[in-house]
Design an enzyme around this catalytic site. Structure first.
Site, PDB file in Angstrom:
ATOM      1  N   THR A  45       0.776  -1.127  -0.009  1.00 27.04           N
ATOM      2  CA  THR A  45       0.097   0.066   0.010  1.00 27.04           C
ATOM      3  C   THR A  45       0.876   1.187   0.187  1.00 27.04           C
ATOM      4  O   THR A  45       0.407   2.203  -0.582  1.00 27.04           O
ATOM      5  CB  THR A  45      -1.074  -0.172   1.192  1.00 27.04           C
ATOM      6  OG1 THR A  45      -1.698  -1.470   1.190  1.00 27.04           O
ATOM      7  CG2 THR A  45      -2.110   1.118   1.136  1.00 27.04           C
ATOM      8  N   TYR A 133       5.169 -12.644   4.473  1.00 28.86           N
ATOM      9  CA  TYR A 133       3.782 -11.910   3.694  1.00 28.86           C
ATOM     10  C   TYR A 133       3.410 -12.881   2.476  1.00 28.86           C
ATOM     11  O   TYR A 133       4.425 -12.760   1.377  1.00 28.86           O
ATOM     12  CB  TYR A 133       4.032 -10.440   3.376  1.00 28.86           C
ATOM     13  CG  TYR A 133       3.204  -9.598   2.606  1.00 28.86           C
ATOM     14  CD1 TYR A 133       1.720  -9.979   2.801  1.00 28.86           C
ATOM     15  CD2 TYR A 133       3.585  -8.547   2.163  1.00 28.86           C
ATOM     16  CE1 TYR A 133       0.776  -9.276   1.884  1.00 28.86           C
ATOM     17  CE2 TYR A 133       2.418  -7.736   1.632  1.00 28.86           C
ATOM     18  CZ  TYR A 133       1.273  -8.184   1.411  1.00 28.86           C
ATOM     19  OH  TYR A 133       0.227  -7.228   0.737  1.00 28.86           O
ATOM     20  N   LYS A 161       1.862 -12.318   7.759  1.00 30.99           N
ATOM     21  CA  LYS A 161       0.777 -11.820   7.050  1.00 30.99           C
ATOM     22  C   LYS A 161      -0.085 -12.728   6.160  1.00 30.99           C
ATOM     23  O   LYS A 161       0.753 -12.847   5.026  1.00 30.99           O
ATOM     24  CB  LYS A 161       1.101 -10.545   6.539  1.00 30.99           C
ATOM     25  CG  LYS A 161      -0.291  -9.810   5.843  1.00 30.99           C
ATOM     26  CD  LYS A 161       0.307  -8.391   5.337  1.00 30.99           C
ATOM     27  CE  LYS A 161      -0.904  -7.793   4.510  1.00 30.99           C
ATOM     28  NZ  LYS A 161      -0.533  -6.405   3.708  1.00 30.99           N
TER      29      LYS A 161
END
Length: 292
Positions: A45, A133, A161
């Site tokens: 992001t 992740y 994650k």
């Protein structure tokens, strides 16, 4: 323990794509005031793919300096080159990050053994807490539960994650790792259910624009208050969905601009939110109370 609502922070930019330090400072203050439990800087992001190494380090340093130990700062340091990931992780440690978030290598499609050796090498090379992740929808590389289980036993690797949005996958990962290995959601719509199963938080896009609500959702879910957590999630669902009308972080940057928290900058090859999606996102923001 790093837990709760962890915002996947955007990197504010001006209309020419230059980094907007004043808006970055404003966003950090916003999250400190609104109850965000940790900040993830320069991740997906945060447009890490289009930041230079110098910019990457400077964003981390500024966030760390401003937070000043009040909440953890996690730095995105993943790469599809193992040596580059080591360099970024070393730089994040030097800049003062509390932990690093490392995405699976993208494009070159390593085997599961390659993934294991990649993350093991980074963990052995840099003494900082590291979070795996897994987001195969973006990387075309899926780290399977067997590999996560193996990596969970490597010193310095503290969690994952899990951003598939597949709750069966989340359940399998939770069942395979020890209770001190931190499993986080990376999918806002399903995060509440993963936390109710034992996940320790959510690395959230929605938290950029609704930090207080996401913090309350995570606190309720982690306390086992399913009724409260699900009610908040239901209220936020239009926003969860609208923030992915186009590729992240296009919609969330537009939303933050609409809220007056940053300018209208984004870097190519990403572009500003298409006109046709602006009113649907605006309506979702109003429906969930983040915009009057």
């Amino acid at each position: 323990m790093i837990a709760g609502s962890m915002v996947a922070l955007v990197t504010p930019m001006d209309a020419q794509g230059g980094l907007d330090w004043d808006s970055l400072s404003k966003l950090v203050d916003f999250h400190l005031q609104e109850g965000t439990n940790a900040i993830v800087a320069v991740g997906t992001t945060g447009e890490s793919a289009t930041l230079s190494v110098a910019e990457h380090i400077e964003v981390i340093r500024r966030v760390v300096d401003q937070v000043n130990g009040r909440i953890p700062v996690i730095a995105g340091t993943g790469a599809n080159s193992t040596s580059e990931a080591v360099e970024l992780t070393e730089n994040a440690k030097t800049a003062g990050a509390d932990a690093c978030l490392l995405v699976t290598p993208y494009y070159n499609k390593p085997t599961q053994e390659g993934l294991y050796l990649h993350f093991k090498h980074i963990a052995e090379a840099v003494a900082i807490p590291q979070i795996l992740y897994n987001v195969p929808g973006r990387t075309v590389c899926d780290m399977l539960p067997d590999t996560v289980e193996r990596l969970s036993k490597v010193p310095n690797i503290i969690g994952i994650k899990e951003a598939t949005g597949d709750l069966k996958r989340g359940r399998e990962v939770l069942d395979r790792v020890s209770t001190d290995f931190l499993v986080y959601s990376g999918d806002d719509p399903t995060a509440v259910e993963l936390m109710l199963m034992g996940g320790k938080g959510n690395i959230s896009v929605t938290a950029n624009v609704a930090p207080r609500a996401m913090s309350e959702l995570c606190a309720a879910a982690m306390a086992g208050d399913a009724e409260t957590a699900r009610a908040i999630n239901e209220r936020l669902m239009p926003l969860h969905r609208a923030l992915f009308l186009e590729a992240n972080p296009i919609p969330v940057k537009w939303a933050l601009h609409e809220m007056g928290l940053m300018g209208n900058g984004i870097r190519l090859p990403l572009t500003w939110l298409s006109q046709s999606y602006q009113e649907p996102l605006r309506q979702a923001m109003r429906q969930t109370g983040v915009l009057a």
